[in-house]
Design a protein around this motif. Sequence first.
Motif, short mmCIF file in Angstrom:
data_model
loop_
_atom_site.label_atom_id
_atom_site.label_comp_id
_atom_site.label_asym_id
_atom_site.label_seq_id
_atom_site.Cartn_x
_atom_site.Cartn_y
_atom_site.Cartn_z
N GLY A 62 -26.06 77.74 -44.04
CA GLY A 62 -24.85 77.60 -44.83
C GLY A 62 -23.84 76.70 -44.15
O GLY A 62 -24.15 75.98 -43.20
N PRO A 63 -22.58 76.74 -44.61
CA PRO A 63 -21.53 75.92 -44.01
C PRO A 63 -21.28 76.33 -42.56
O PRO A 63 -21.68 77.41 -42.12
CB PRO A 63 -20.30 76.22 -44.88
CG PRO A 63 -20.84 76.79 -46.15
CD PRO A 63 -22.10 77.50 -45.78
N ARG A 64 -20.58 75.47 -41.83
CA ARG A 64 -20.34 75.71 -40.41
C ARG A 64 -19.78 77.10 -40.16
O ARG A 64 -18.84 77.55 -40.82
CB ARG A 64 -19.37 74.67 -39.85
CG ARG A 64 -19.16 74.80 -38.34
CD ARG A 64 -18.14 73.82 -37.83
NE ARG A 64 -16.80 74.13 -38.32
CZ ARG A 64 -15.73 73.37 -38.09
NH1 ARG A 64 -15.86 72.24 -37.40
NH2 ARG A 64 -14.55 73.72 -38.55
N ALA A 65 -20.38 77.78 -39.19
CA ALA A 65 -19.93 79.12 -38.81
C ALA A 65 -20.55 79.47 -37.47
O ALA A 65 -21.54 78.85 -37.04
CB ALA A 65 -20.34 80.15 -39.87
N HIS A 66 -19.97 80.47 -36.80
CA HIS A 66 -20.52 80.95 -35.54
C HIS A 66 -20.54 82.47 -35.55
O HIS A 66 -19.59 83.11 -36.04
CB HIS A 66 -19.70 80.43 -34.35
CG HIS A 66 -19.84 78.94 -34.17
ND1 HIS A 66 -19.09 78.04 -34.89
CD2 HIS A 66 -20.67 78.21 -33.39
CE1 HIS A 66 -19.44 76.80 -34.56
NE2 HIS A 66 -20.39 76.88 -33.64
N LEU A 67 -21.63 83.02 -35.04
CA LEU A 67 -21.82 84.47 -35.02
C LEU A 67 -21.75 84.92 -33.57
O LEU A 67 -22.62 84.60 -32.76
CB LEU A 67 -23.18 84.82 -35.63
CG LEU A 67 -23.51 86.30 -35.78
CD1 LEU A 67 -22.57 86.96 -36.80
CD2 LEU A 67 -24.97 86.48 -36.22
N TYR A 68 -20.69 85.67 -33.23
CA TYR A 68 -20.41 86.08 -31.86
C TYR A 68 -20.94 87.49 -31.60
O TYR A 68 -20.76 88.39 -32.43
CB TYR A 68 -18.91 86.05 -31.59
CG TYR A 68 -18.29 84.67 -31.63
CD1 TYR A 68 -18.08 83.94 -30.47
CD2 TYR A 68 -17.92 84.10 -32.85
CE1 TYR A 68 -17.51 82.67 -30.52
CE2 TYR A 68 -17.36 82.83 -32.91
CZ TYR A 68 -17.15 82.12 -31.74
OH TYR A 68 -16.59 80.87 -31.79
#
Length: 492
Positions: A62-68
């Motif tokens: 999907g669109p830019r994202a980060h999972l921390y």
Amino acid sequence: MSRKRVSAGRGVRAGLLAAGLALGAAAQDWIPLFDGQSLAGWRAAENPASFRVENGAILCDGPRAHLYYAGRDGQASFTNFEFQAEVMTRPGANSGVYFHTAFQETGFPGKGFEAQLCSSPRAAANYRENKLTGSLYGLRNVYKAMAPDNEWFTLRIMVRGKQVQIRVNDLLLADYVEPQTPPAIANRPGRKLAAGTFALQCHDPESKVYFRNLKARHLPAGQASPAGKAEFDDYEKEIIRLGVANYPLVNFHVHLKGGLTLAEALEESRRTGIFYGVAVNCGVGFPVTNDAGIYQYLESMKGQPVFVGMQAEGREWVRMFSRAAIGRFDYVFTDAMTIVDDQGRRMRLWLKDETPAIKDPEAFMEMLVDRTVKILENEPIDIYVNPTYLPAQLAGDYDRLWTEARMGRVARAAAARKIAVEINGKARLPSPAFLKLAKAAGCQFAFGTNNTDRDIGRLDYCLQMVKDLGLKPADFWLPPAEGPRAGRPSQP
């Protein structure tokens, strides 16, 4: 690179490995980071819908994202650690695993480092990502795809003190030791070893990546690791600046000569941040003289984190090897240092006994330029190396003999067939004047040193030419991502 330095380096690393094994029992148990069913313990930023669980894996799509990773208490933090995950990238995907990072609502993480995941880069908006899977992004880059798309592979990241190591399927690809004063990284002031958590990257809507079996463990604070130097020198800082800016820092003209082993070359590559292309000499009077020799050499280099090249020697080489065998190399290069003169004499220009006294330098130059242009027009090569080389008896008159007209003929011939021009760091060839003409003609470039012994050499001259000529990443040639020449839609 001296034998003394290589031997000392091996001794230090062997001692560190022994110390690490001795302390291994003190490492804490593995901590599962993903339960295989939900994103419990993780916190998504910017576009949470870009992450979901599918068939027991975390899918980034999907669109830019980060999972921390936050952990059970929301305070997960790792200093010295080992991280492991199984990863599968789809074609064209760009992703990564950040470490020593911290949650932020939008944008790419400003804190920490990234282990890059990209095996088949896409060219978009005049940008092609050159840093591939296994790179410590910008600092120690890998330019050859070592993990195919659509296949699961294991990614391992280890931090011990000032040392970062990244492995893909247990193959060590990046080994970086941070100096006491970390290098300044443009727009990334937080790229320093400290402590923090992990983050999975969803780079863009066309990047699809799966993660499963994610786990990490803390390593003892006192575990042995190399001590970083006080500060990088100007040469090392420039290598990092260019690496961050996406320049392909590859020395394509490395030979295993003078007792230099592949293991030693790889260690030097990881230490300096310069990726290598290792070439074998093929032709009359050289180690490889037939297809069988090519296949034997290629088998010895299989799976190694280097580009594998063919140095085509003499003009007979095109009749000595089959197109199928030649096509198995990542790249092929040649020079105009072996020619046949107007009297039918085979001349190797670097050997005095094969280069008789040149009584008419102007006539010799016309003959040399003519032979060079024919090589560039007819031989199936990717890089023209040792460019504009002259025999010792003429080298002192280089600038006068290599007139603008002569340089222009050679540069245009290379550009017409999209043959890259080597910038040779050891020989300091070709001249800046030739490189300016080659750039104007539309040539791309490649770095090389052409070592004849254990000393691979430095790229000072190459880096100076980048600066003086205003060269950009797109001005440099790389083997296409689809691999060996035989697998490409077309070739020179």
